[in-house]
Design an enzyme around this catalytic site. Sequence first.
Site, mmCIF file in Angstrom:
data_model
loop_
_atom_site.group_PDB
_atom_site.id
_atom_site.type_symbol
_atom_site.label_atom_id
_atom_site.label_comp_id
_atom_site.label_asym_id
_atom_site.label_seq_id
_atom_site.Cartn_x
_atom_site.Cartn_y
_atom_site.Cartn_z
ATOM 1 N N TYR A 79 0.847 -1.079 -0.013
ATOM 2 C CA TYR A 79 0.031 -0.057 0.005
ATOM 3 C C TYR A 79 1.282 1.414 -0.080
ATOM 4 O O TYR A 79 1.679 1.648 0.915
ATOM 5 C CB TYR A 79 -0.885 -0.052 1.342
ATOM 6 C CG TYR A 79 -2.103 1.053 1.079
ATOM 7 C CD1 TYR A 79 -2.094 1.972 0.402
ATOM 8 C CD2 TYR A 79 -2.645 0.940 2.363
ATOM 9 C CE1 TYR A 79 -3.086 3.103 0.548
ATOM 10 C CE2 TYR A 79 -3.907 2.026 2.422
ATOM 11 C CZ TYR A 79 -3.873 2.801 1.574
ATOM 12 O OH TYR A 79 -4.749 4.195 1.683
ATOM 13 N N LYS A 120 -1.230 -1.116 -4.037
ATOM 14 C CA LYS A 120 -2.129 -0.038 -4.078
ATOM 15 C C LYS A 120 -1.615 1.068 -4.427
ATOM 16 O O LYS A 120 -0.871 1.762 -3.542
ATOM 17 C CB LYS A 120 -2.855 -0.265 -2.872
ATOM 18 C CG LYS A 120 -4.132 0.678 -2.811
ATOM 19 C CD LYS A 120 -4.921 0.340 -1.303
ATOM 20 C CE LYS A 120 -5.794 1.538 -1.143
ATOM 21 N NZ LYS A 120 -6.560 1.431 0.236
#
Length: 302
Positions: free
Chosen positions: A137, A165
Amino acid sequence: MEAQIWKGIFPALTTPFTQNDTLDLPLFITQIQAQLNAGVHGIIIGGSLGEAAVLSLKEKEQLLQTATNTNKAKVPVLLNIAAATLKEAIETVRMAEVNNAHGFMLLPPMRYKSDTRETTYFLQSVAGATNLPIMLYNNPVDYGTELTITILNQLAKHENIIAIKESTRNITNLTILKNHFQNRFALFCGVDTIAAESILMGADGWVAGLVNAFPRETVVLYELIKQKRIDEAIALHRWFSPLLELDIHAKLVQYIKLAQQVKGLGTAYVRSPRLMPEGAELDNVLNLIKKCVANHPGLPNV
């Protein structure tokens, strides 16, 4: 190496609470079923939108058990790891493994702005502690630490790190990552307002927020773009855009839960230090949501 396991719509699920501040697991089951019925491609538990910072490890375990039992292996179930220490991260990994998680979404260390060496060590250590696949992330806007090309070059050596992400809010970063790594990582947009543009620019998936209240709309928008039905996608996106803006507000949790409440898919209960909106703020958000719902354009078949 190519990452082809994960793609499509992965909701970052909210965590439902009762009025007494306990987990509302029956409501959580209903929410997961709504996502599966809409055709999502994976689900993520205990992310920022899921109020991860105020959940105990035991509560995360309860959510994970509920999700895997409800899901019945239809789609990947990922548990978010947002830990302040490596020890805490490894404990989360061990808990998730014994509770049949399919993988993880992993952030750099929380509450500390780590440098390149520290960030690399932390993420490599977590990846080395499990064989389950991992989505990194990258969100320097909210968490202060950026996953640079230098860091990602080191992390690419770990075969179980398969996805990123991308939440820098810079669409050009998708092209930079694609040019540098080709298909080594699946790339997911993590910002609702630029998801349509990101998918057009080659994102493999979308870790979505407003999907909690509008699951079918989110899936249809993704499918329209993938099918190159761009005019239909643009029309749907323009209707959706005011709602997607709720995802980039500091109170995204409260606002998205209000949208779930309006749609009959949740309640507005949040856990302190968050408080439910009131007064003019509440009226403004509810009016926006209700106006969009009233002007729904209908969904094309995909």
